[in-house]
Write a protein that holds these residues in place. Structure first.
Motif, mmCIF file in Angstrom:
data_model
loop_
_atom_site.group_PDB
_atom_site.id
_atom_site.type_symbol
_atom_site.label_atom_id
_atom_site.label_comp_id
_atom_site.label_asym_id
_atom_site.label_seq_id
_atom_site.Cartn_x
_atom_site.Cartn_y
_atom_site.Cartn_z
ATOM 1 N N ALA A 151 42.110 0.770 -4.825
ATOM 2 C CA ALA A 151 41.207 0.883 -5.965
ATOM 3 C C ALA A 151 40.196 -0.253 -5.877
ATOM 4 O O ALA A 151 40.540 -1.374 -5.490
ATOM 5 C CB ALA A 151 41.974 0.813 -7.281
ATOM 6 N N LEU A 152 38.961 0.029 -6.232
ATOM 7 C CA LEU A 152 37.871 -0.945 -6.140
ATOM 8 C C LEU A 152 37.041 -0.880 -7.402
ATOM 9 O O LEU A 152 36.661 0.196 -7.860
ATOM 10 C CB LEU A 152 37.017 -0.619 -4.917
ATOM 11 N N SER A 153 36.776 -2.045 -8.011
ATOM 12 C CA SER A 153 35.890 -2.071 -9.167
ATOM 13 C C SER A 153 35.298 -3.462 -9.324
ATOM 14 O O SER A 153 35.806 -4.442 -8.758
ATOM 15 C CB SER A 153 36.630 -1.672 -10.454
ATOM 16 N N GLY A 154 34.216 -3.549 -10.081
ATOM 17 C CA GLY A 154 33.565 -4.832 -10.320
ATOM 18 C C GLY A 154 32.831 -4.813 -11.644
ATOM 19 O O GLY A 154 32.621 -3.754 -12.240
ATOM 20 N N ALA A 155 32.440 -5.992 -12.112
ATOM 21 C CA ALA A 155 31.692 -6.122 -13.365
ATOM 22 C C ALA A 155 30.669 -7.234 -13.184
ATOM 23 O O ALA A 155 31.030 -8.363 -12.860
ATOM 24 C CB ALA A 155 32.633 -6.435 -14.533
ATOM 25 N N TYR B 170 38.986 -6.325 -6.756
ATOM 26 C CA TYR B 170 38.121 -6.541 -7.911
ATOM 27 C C TYR B 170 37.114 -7.638 -7.573
ATOM 28 O O TYR B 170 37.489 -8.711 -7.097
ATOM 29 C CB TYR B 170 38.959 -6.947 -9.128
ATOM 30 N N PHE B 171 35.847 -7.359 -7.823
ATOM 31 C CA PHE B 171 34.842 -8.313 -7.378
ATOM 32 C C PHE B 171 33.758 -8.546 -8.413
ATOM 33 O O PHE B 171 33.583 -7.770 -9.364
ATOM 34 C CB PHE B 171 34.222 -7.850 -6.055
ATOM 35 N N ILE B 172 33.042 -9.643 -8.219
ATOM 36 C CA ILE B 172 31.939 -10.033 -9.093
ATOM 37 C C ILE B 172 30.643 -9.729 -8.346
ATOM 38 O O ILE B 172 30.329 -10.393 -7.349
ATOM 39 C CB ILE B 172 32.040 -11.534 -9.445
ATOM 40 N N PRO B 173 29.903 -8.718 -8.750
ATOM 41 C CA PRO B 173 28.748 -8.230 -7.984
ATOM 42 C C PRO B 173 27.493 -9.090 -8.177
ATOM 43 O O PRO B 173 26.529 -8.673 -8.815
ATOM 44 C CB PRO B 173 28.526 -6.809 -8.526
ATOM 45 N N ASP B 174 27.493 -10.270 -7.557
ATOM 46 C CA ASP B 174 26.324 -11.143 -7.705
ATOM 47 C C ASP B 174 25.114 -10.620 -6.934
ATOM 48 O O ASP B 174 23.969 -10.903 -7.304
ATOM 49 C CB ASP B 174 26.661 -12.581 -7.315
ATOM 50 N N LEU B 175 25.342 -9.847 -5.873
ATOM 51 C CA LEU B 175 24.209 -9.256 -5.156
ATOM 52 C C LEU B 175 23.477 -8.247 -6.039
ATOM 53 O O LEU B 175 22.250 -8.158 -6.020
ATOM 54 C CB LEU B 175 24.678 -8.560 -3.867
ATOM 55 N N HIS B 176 24.224 -7.497 -6.814
ATOM 56 C CA HIS B 176 23.610 -6.551 -7.749
ATOM 57 C C HIS B 176 22.837 -7.284 -8.842
ATOM 58 O O HIS B 176 21.826 -6.796 -9.336
ATOM 59 C CB HIS B 176 24.686 -5.671 -8.394
ATOM 60 N N ALA B 177 23.323 -8.462 -9.213
ATOM 61 C CA ALA B 177 22.722 -9.195 -10.334
ATOM 62 C C ALA B 177 21.309 -9.677 -10.032
ATOM 63 O O ALA B 177 20.544 -9.968 -10.955
ATOM 64 C CB ALA B 177 23.608 -10.376 -10.710
ATOM 65 N N ILE B 178 20.937 -9.776 -8.750
ATOM 66 C CA ILE B 178 19.604 -10.300 -8.422
ATOM 67 C C ILE B 178 18.564 -9.189 -8.252
ATOM 68 O O ILE B 178 17.444 -9.457 -7.810
ATOM 69 C CB ILE B 178 19.643 -11.188 -7.159
ATOM 70 N N THR B 179 18.911 -7.961 -8.612
ATOM 71 C CA THR B 179 17.945 -6.865 -8.504
ATOM 72 C C THR B 179 16.967 -6.847 -9.675
ATOM 73 O O THR B 179 16.003 -6.089 -9.663
ATOM 74 C CB THR B 179 18.658 -5.499 -8.416
ATOM 75 N N VAL B 180 17.245 -7.643 -10.694
ATOM 76 C CA VAL B 180 16.321 -7.830 -11.816
ATOM 77 C C VAL B 180 16.045 -9.330 -11.940
ATOM 78 O O VAL B 180 16.709 -10.142 -11.308
ATOM 79 C CB VAL B 180 16.912 -7.280 -13.139
#
Length: 339
Positions: free
Chosen positions: A7-11, A41-51
Protein backbone atom coordinates in the motif's frame (compact mmCIF):
# COMPACT_ATOMS: atom_id res chain seq x y z
CA UNK A 1 7.81 -16.82 -1.20
CA UNK A 2 4.77 -14.59 -1.51
CA UNK A 3 4.95 -11.06 -0.15
CA UNK A 4 2.36 -8.97 1.64
CA UNK A 5 0.34 -6.72 -0.68
CA UNK A 6 1.82 -3.22 -0.86
CA UNK A 7 0.00 0.00 0.00
CA UNK A 8 1.28 3.48 -0.87
CA UNK A 9 -0.02 6.87 0.22
CA UNK A 10 1.18 10.37 1.03
CA UNK A 11 -0.01 13.75 2.29
CA UNK A 12 1.49 17.01 1.10
CA UNK A 13 3.29 19.32 3.55
CA UNK A 14 1.58 22.45 2.19
CA UNK A 15 0.22 23.75 5.50
CA UNK A 16 1.73 24.37 8.93
CA UNK A 17 -0.25 21.43 10.30
CA UNK A 18 -2.49 18.63 9.14
CA UNK A 19 -6.10 18.91 10.27
CA UNK A 20 -8.81 16.74 11.80
CA UNK A 21 -10.10 15.74 8.36
CA UNK A 22 -6.66 14.34 7.46
CA UNK A 23 -6.57 12.40 10.72
CA UNK A 24 -10.04 10.90 10.39
CA UNK A 25 -10.14 10.46 6.62
CA UNK A 26 -6.58 9.27 5.96
CA UNK A 27 -4.22 8.68 8.86
CA UNK A 28 -6.48 6.37 10.83
CA UNK A 29 -6.86 4.25 7.71
CA UNK A 30 -3.08 4.23 7.19
CA UNK A 31 -2.58 2.93 10.71
CA UNK A 32 -5.06 0.10 10.13
CA UNK A 33 -3.41 -0.89 6.85
CA UNK A 34 -0.12 -1.53 8.63
CA UNK A 35 -1.62 -4.77 9.95
CA UNK A 36 -2.12 -6.45 6.58
CA UNK A 37 0.03 -4.54 4.08
CA UNK A 38 3.65 -3.69 3.42
CA UNK A 39 3.04 0.04 3.75
CA UNK A 40 4.93 2.95 2.20
CA UNK A 41 3.92 6.39 3.50
CA UNK A 42 5.67 9.48 2.25
CA UNK A 43 5.76 13.26 2.41
CA UNK A 44 5.41 14.55 -1.17
CA UNK A 45 7.74 17.55 -1.10
CA UNK A 46 8.32 17.31 -4.86
CA UNK A 47 4.60 17.83 -5.40
CA UNK A 48 4.64 20.78 -3.01
CA UNK A 49 6.89 22.85 -5.29
CA UNK A 50 4.49 22.79 -8.26
CA UNK A 51 2.87 25.96 -6.89
CA UNK A 52 4.45 29.07 -5.39
CA UNK A 53 6.06 28.25 -2.03
CA UNK A 54 8.53 29.38 0.63
CA UNK A 55 11.59 27.05 0.86
CA UNK A 56 12.09 27.63 4.59
CA UNK A 57 8.44 26.86 5.29
CA UNK A 58 8.57 23.74 3.14
CA UNK A 59 11.52 22.39 5.12
CA UNK A 60 9.82 23.04 8.47
CA UNK A 61 6.48 21.67 7.28
CA UNK A 62 8.20 18.49 6.12
CA UNK A 63 9.47 17.84 9.64
CA UNK A 64 6.07 18.68 11.11
CA UNK A 65 4.39 16.33 8.63
CA UNK A 66 6.69 13.46 9.63
CA UNK A 67 6.12 14.10 13.34
CA UNK A 68 2.35 14.30 12.95
CA UNK A 69 2.17 11.12 10.89
CA UNK A 70 4.02 9.28 13.64
CA UNK A 71 1.83 10.91 16.30
CA UNK A 72 -1.20 9.68 14.35
CA UNK A 73 0.03 6.10 14.66
CA UNK A 74 2.23 5.45 11.64
CA UNK A 75 4.91 3.10 12.99
CA UNK A 76 8.32 3.54 11.33
CA UNK A 77 9.24 0.03 12.49
CA UNK A 78 6.41 -1.47 10.44
CA UNK A 79 6.04 1.04 7.61
CA UNK A 80 8.51 2.88 5.41
CA UNK A 81 8.03 6.56 6.31
CA UNK A 82 10.10 8.85 4.12
CA UNK A 83 10.40 12.11 2.21
CA UNK A 84 9.69 11.91 -1.52
CA UNK A 85 12.83 13.83 -2.56
CA UNK A 86 14.99 11.39 -0.58
CA UNK A 87 14.09 8.68 -3.11
CA UNK A 88 15.24 9.98 -6.52
CA UNK A 89 13.60 7.06 -8.33
CA UNK A 90 10.26 8.90 -8.06
CA UNK A 91 11.43 11.73 -10.32
CA UNK A 92 13.42 9.42 -12.60
CA UNK A 93 10.43 7.18 -13.26
CA UNK A 94 8.17 10.21 -13.75
CA UNK A 95 10.36 11.34 -16.67
CA UNK A 96 10.03 7.94 -18.36
CA UNK A 97 6.27 8.01 -17.83
CA UNK A 98 6.11 11.46 -19.43
CA UNK A 99 7.14 9.70 -22.62
CA UNK A 100 4.11 7.41 -22.60
CA UNK A 101 1.54 9.99 -21.49
CA UNK A 102 -0.53 11.81 -24.11
CA UNK A 103 -0.84 15.60 -23.89
CA UNK A 104 -4.61 15.38 -24.16
CA UNK A 105 -4.66 12.70 -21.48
CA UNK A 106 -2.75 14.97 -19.09
CA UNK A 107 -4.95 17.95 -20.02
CA UNK A 108 -8.04 16.15 -18.78
CA UNK A 109 -6.74 15.70 -15.24
CA UNK A 110 -8.74 17.75 -12.74
CA UNK A 111 -5.74 18.65 -10.57
CA UNK A 112 -4.38 21.10 -13.15
CA UNK A 113 -7.81 22.52 -13.96
CA UNK A 114 -8.66 23.13 -10.31
CA UNK A 115 -5.35 24.60 -9.19
CA UNK A 116 -4.82 26.76 -12.27
CA UNK A 117 -8.37 28.14 -12.23
CA UNK A 118 -7.50 31.13 -10.03
CA UNK A 119 -4.35 32.38 -11.75
CA UNK A 120 -5.03 30.99 -15.21
CA UNK A 121 -3.04 28.44 -17.20
CA UNK A 122 -0.66 31.16 -18.43
CA UNK A 123 0.81 31.46 -14.94
CA UNK A 124 0.58 27.81 -13.91
CA UNK A 125 3.80 25.79 -13.79
CA UNK A 126 4.61 22.87 -16.07
CA UNK A 127 5.17 20.92 -12.85
CA UNK A 128 1.53 21.45 -11.92
CA UNK A 129 0.50 20.16 -15.33
CA UNK A 130 2.62 17.01 -15.00
CA UNK A 131 1.75 16.53 -11.30
CA UNK A 132 -0.46 13.47 -11.98
CA UNK A 133 2.36 11.78 -13.88
CA UNK A 134 4.68 12.16 -10.90
CA UNK A 135 1.85 10.79 -8.76
CA UNK A 136 1.63 7.78 -11.07
CA UNK A 137 5.38 7.29 -10.62
CA UNK A 138 4.95 7.48 -6.84
CA UNK A 139 2.61 4.52 -7.07
CA UNK A 140 4.28 2.42 -9.75
CA UNK A 141 7.85 2.67 -8.43
CA UNK A 142 6.79 0.49 -5.46
CA UNK A 143 4.74 -1.97 -7.50
CA UNK A 144 1.88 -0.95 -5.20
CA UNK A 145 -1.18 -3.19 -5.12
CA UNK A 146 -3.46 -0.79 -3.25
CA UNK A 147 -3.53 3.00 -3.09
CA UNK A 148 -5.60 4.42 -0.20
CA UNK A 149 -7.30 7.52 -1.62
CA UNK A 150 -10.50 9.48 -1.32
CA UNK A 151 -13.08 9.26 -4.08
CA UNK A 152 -11.83 12.59 -5.44
CA UNK A 153 -8.39 11.05 -6.07
CA UNK A 154 -9.62 8.00 -7.99
CA UNK A 155 -8.78 9.69 -11.32
CA UNK A 156 -5.09 9.77 -10.40
CA UNK A 157 -5.03 6.06 -9.68
CA UNK A 158 -6.78 5.44 -13.00
CA UNK A 159 -4.01 7.34 -14.78
CA UNK A 160 -1.39 5.21 -13.00
CA UNK A 161 -3.24 2.08 -14.10
CA UNK A 162 -3.44 3.29 -17.69
CA UNK A 163 0.25 4.19 -17.85
CA UNK A 164 1.28 0.89 -16.27
CA UNK A 165 -0.81 -1.09 -18.75
CA UNK A 166 0.51 0.97 -21.68
CA UNK A 167 4.13 0.53 -20.63
CA UNK A 168 3.63 -3.19 -20.06
CA UNK A 169 2.03 -3.57 -23.49
CA UNK A 170 4.80 -1.69 -25.30
CA UNK A 171 7.86 -2.93 -23.44
CA UNK A 172 6.90 -6.11 -21.62
CA UNK A 173 5.49 -6.90 -18.19
CA UNK A 174 7.07 -4.42 -15.81
CA UNK A 175 4.52 -2.86 -13.47
CA UNK A 176 1.91 -4.19 -11.06
CA UNK A 177 -1.46 -2.72 -12.00
CA UNK A 178 -2.55 -0.79 -8.87
CA UNK A 179 -6.06 -0.49 -7.52
CA UNK A 180 -7.66 2.40 -5.66
CA UNK A 181 -8.36 1.40 -2.06
CA UNK A 182 -11.34 3.46 -0.98
CA UNK A 183 -12.69 2.58 2.44
CA UNK A 184 -16.45 2.78 2.04
CA UNK A 185 -17.07 3.52 5.70
CA UNK A 186 -14.37 6.20 5.89
CA UNK A 187 -15.91 9.36 7.31
CA UNK A 188 -15.68 12.61 5.39
CA UNK A 189 -15.26 15.62 7.65
CA UNK A 190 -16.63 19.01 6.65
CA UNK A 191 -15.70 22.58 7.50
CA UNK A 192 -17.28 23.64 10.78
CA UNK A 193 -18.29 27.02 9.36
CA UNK A 194 -19.38 25.67 5.97
CA UNK A 195 -20.58 22.11 6.51
CA UNK A 196 -21.26 21.66 2.80
CA UNK A 197 -17.52 21.94 2.01
CA UNK A 198 -14.82 19.44 2.91
CA UNK A 199 -12.48 20.48 5.74
CA UNK A 200 -9.34 21.73 4.01
CA UNK A 201 -6.00 23.07 5.18
CA UNK A 202 -5.92 25.39 2.16
CA UNK A 203 -8.98 27.28 3.36
CA UNK A 204 -7.72 30.82 4.19
CA UNK A 205 -10.55 31.22 6.74
CA UNK A 206 -9.45 28.72 9.37
CA UNK A 207 -12.25 29.13 11.91
CA UNK A 208 -13.93 26.00 10.55
CA UNK A 209 -10.76 23.89 10.42
CA UNK A 210 -9.42 22.05 13.46
CA UNK A 211 -5.66 21.81 13.02
CA UNK A 212 -3.89 19.00 14.79
CA UNK A 213 -1.57 21.56 16.38
CA UNK A 214 -4.46 23.56 17.84
CA UNK A 215 -4.52 23.90 21.61
CA UNK A 216 -7.45 22.24 23.39
CA UNK A 217 -8.88 25.72 23.97
CA UNK A 218 -8.66 26.65 20.29
CA UNK A 219 -10.22 23.37 19.19
CA UNK A 220 -13.02 23.69 21.74
CA UNK A 221 -13.82 27.21 20.58
CA UNK A 222 -14.13 26.05 16.97
CA UNK A 223 -16.44 23.18 17.93
CA UNK A 224 -18.65 25.43 20.06
CA UNK A 225 -18.84 27.99 17.25
CA UNK A 226 -19.71 25.41 14.58
CA UNK A 227 -22.57 26.35 12.26
CA UNK A 228 -25.72 24.28 12.85
CA UNK A 229 -29.31 25.23 11.91
CA UNK A 230 -32.42 26.90 13.30
CA UNK A 231 -33.97 23.65 14.57
CA UNK A 232 -33.38 22.09 17.97
CA UNK A 233 -33.56 18.34 17.33
CA UNK A 234 -30.26 16.44 17.30
CA UNK A 235 -30.50 13.92 14.48
CA UNK A 236 -28.28 12.64 11.68
CA UNK A 237 -29.56 14.14 8.43
CA UNK A 238 -26.66 15.23 6.17
CA UNK A 239 -28.92 16.76 3.54
CA UNK A 240 -31.10 18.93 5.79
CA UNK A 241 -28.85 19.23 8.86
CA UNK A 242 -25.26 19.15 7.54
CA UNK A 243 -23.77 21.01 10.51
CA UNK A 244 -25.16 18.75 13.24
CA UNK A 245 -24.52 15.68 11.08
CA UNK A 246 -20.87 16.69 10.73
CA UNK A 247 -20.52 17.06 14.51
CA UNK A 248 -22.17 13.67 15.04
CA UNK A 249 -19.77 12.07 12.55
CA UNK A 250 -16.75 13.51 14.36
CA UNK A 251 -18.16 12.39 17.72
CA UNK A 252 -18.83 8.88 16.39
CA UNK A 253 -15.38 8.39 14.86
CA UNK A 254 -13.42 9.71 17.84
CA UNK A 255 -15.40 7.69 20.39
CA UNK A 256 -15.94 4.65 18.13
CA UNK A 257 -19.62 4.72 18.98
CA UNK A 258 -22.51 4.30 16.49
CA UNK A 259 -24.17 7.57 15.52
CA UNK A 260 -27.59 6.17 16.47
CA UNK A 261 -26.39 5.62 20.05
CA UNK A 262 -25.13 9.18 20.28
CA UNK A 263 -28.37 10.59 18.88
CA UNK A 264 -30.33 8.56 21.44
CA UNK A 265 -28.12 9.89 24.26
CA UNK A 266 -28.86 13.50 23.30
CA UNK A 267 -32.58 13.08 22.71
CA UNK A 268 -34.37 16.11 24.16
CA UNK A 269 -31.10 17.99 24.73
CA UNK A 270 -29.89 21.19 23.07
CA UNK A 271 -27.17 21.60 20.46
CA UNK A 272 -25.03 23.26 23.12
CA UNK A 273 -24.90 20.05 25.17
CA UNK A 274 -23.56 18.12 22.18
CA UNK A 275 -21.02 20.82 21.37
CA UNK A 276 -19.69 21.05 24.91
CA UNK A 277 -19.13 17.30 25.15
CA UNK A 278 -17.61 17.06 21.69
CA UNK A 279 -15.33 20.03 22.44
CA UNK A 280 -13.90 18.06 25.36
CA UNK A 281 -13.38 14.95 23.22
CA UNK A 282 -11.63 16.89 20.45
CA UNK A 283 -9.66 18.90 23.01
CA UNK A 284 -8.32 15.68 24.54
CA UNK A 285 -7.30 14.44 21.09
CA UNK A 286 -5.34 17.55 20.07
CA UNK A 287 -3.77 17.72 23.53
CA UNK A 288 -2.38 14.17 23.26
CA UNK A 289 -1.50 14.67 19.62
CA UNK A 290 0.27 17.97 20.26
CA UNK A 291 2.30 16.56 23.15
CA UNK A 292 3.59 13.65 21.05
CA UNK A 293 4.30 15.90 18.04
CA UNK A 294 6.33 18.33 20.13
CA UNK A 295 8.34 15.46 21.60
CA UNK A 296 9.23 14.27 18.11
CA UNK A 297 10.06 17.75 16.82
CA UNK A 298 12.29 18.28 19.84
CA UNK A 299 14.74 15.71 18.46
CA UNK A 300 15.33 16.53 14.79
CA UNK A 301 18.25 14.14 14.71
CA UNK A 302 15.96 11.23 15.53
CA UNK A 303 13.44 12.37 12.93
CA UNK A 304 16.25 12.53 10.37
CA UNK A 305 17.26 8.99 11.33
CA UNK A 306 13.68 7.71 10.97
CA UNK A 307 13.27 9.37 7.56
CA UNK A 308 16.65 8.10 6.35
CA UNK A 309 15.76 4.56 7.40
CA UNK A 310 12.40 4.88 5.66
CA UNK A 311 14.03 6.13 2.46
CA UNK A 312 16.52 3.24 2.55
CA UNK A 313 13.66 0.73 2.83
CA UNK A 314 11.80 2.49 0.05
CA UNK A 315 14.83 2.40 -2.25
CA UNK A 316 15.18 -1.34 -1.71
CA UNK A 317 11.98 -1.64 -3.76
CA UNK A 318 12.27 1.48 -5.93
CA UNK A 319 15.80 0.85 -7.25
CA UNK A 320 15.18 -2.57 -8.85
CA UNK A 321 11.91 -1.27 -10.30
CA UNK A 322 13.69 1.64 -11.97
CA UNK A 323 16.51 -0.63 -13.20
CA UNK A 324 13.92 -2.87 -14.87
CA UNK A 325 12.17 0.15 -16.40
CA UNK A 326 15.46 1.50 -17.76
CA UNK A 327 16.37 -1.90 -19.20
CA UNK A 328 12.96 -2.24 -20.87
CA UNK A 329 13.22 1.33 -22.16
CA UNK A 330 16.48 0.58 -23.95
CA UNK A 331 18.80 2.66 -21.76
CA UNK A 332 22.42 1.51 -21.73
CA UNK A 333 23.72 0.57 -18.28
CA UNK A 334 26.48 2.84 -16.99
CA UNK A 335 29.90 1.28 -16.55
CA UNK A 336 30.29 -0.25 -13.10
CA UNK A 337 26.57 -0.84 -12.51
CA UNK A 338 25.39 -4.12 -11.07
CA UNK A 339 24.72 -6.90 -13.61
Amino acid sequence: MSRLPRALSGAQPTADSYHLGNYIGAFRNWVALQEDFEAFYFIPDLHAITVEYDPAKLAERTYVAAAQMIAAGVDPERSALFVQSHVPEHAQLAWVLNGVTGFGEASRMTQFKDKSAKSGTEFASVGLFTYPILMAADILIYQADKVPVGEDQRQHVELARNLAQRFNHRFGETFTIPEAYIVKEAAKIYDLQDPTSKMSGSNPVHTGVIDLDDTPKQAAKKIKSAVTDSETEIRFDPENKPGISNLLTIYSVLTERPIDDIVAEYEGKQYGHLKVDLAEIVGDLVDRFGTRTRELLGDRGELDRILAAGAARAREVATPTLELVYERSGFVKPLGSLP
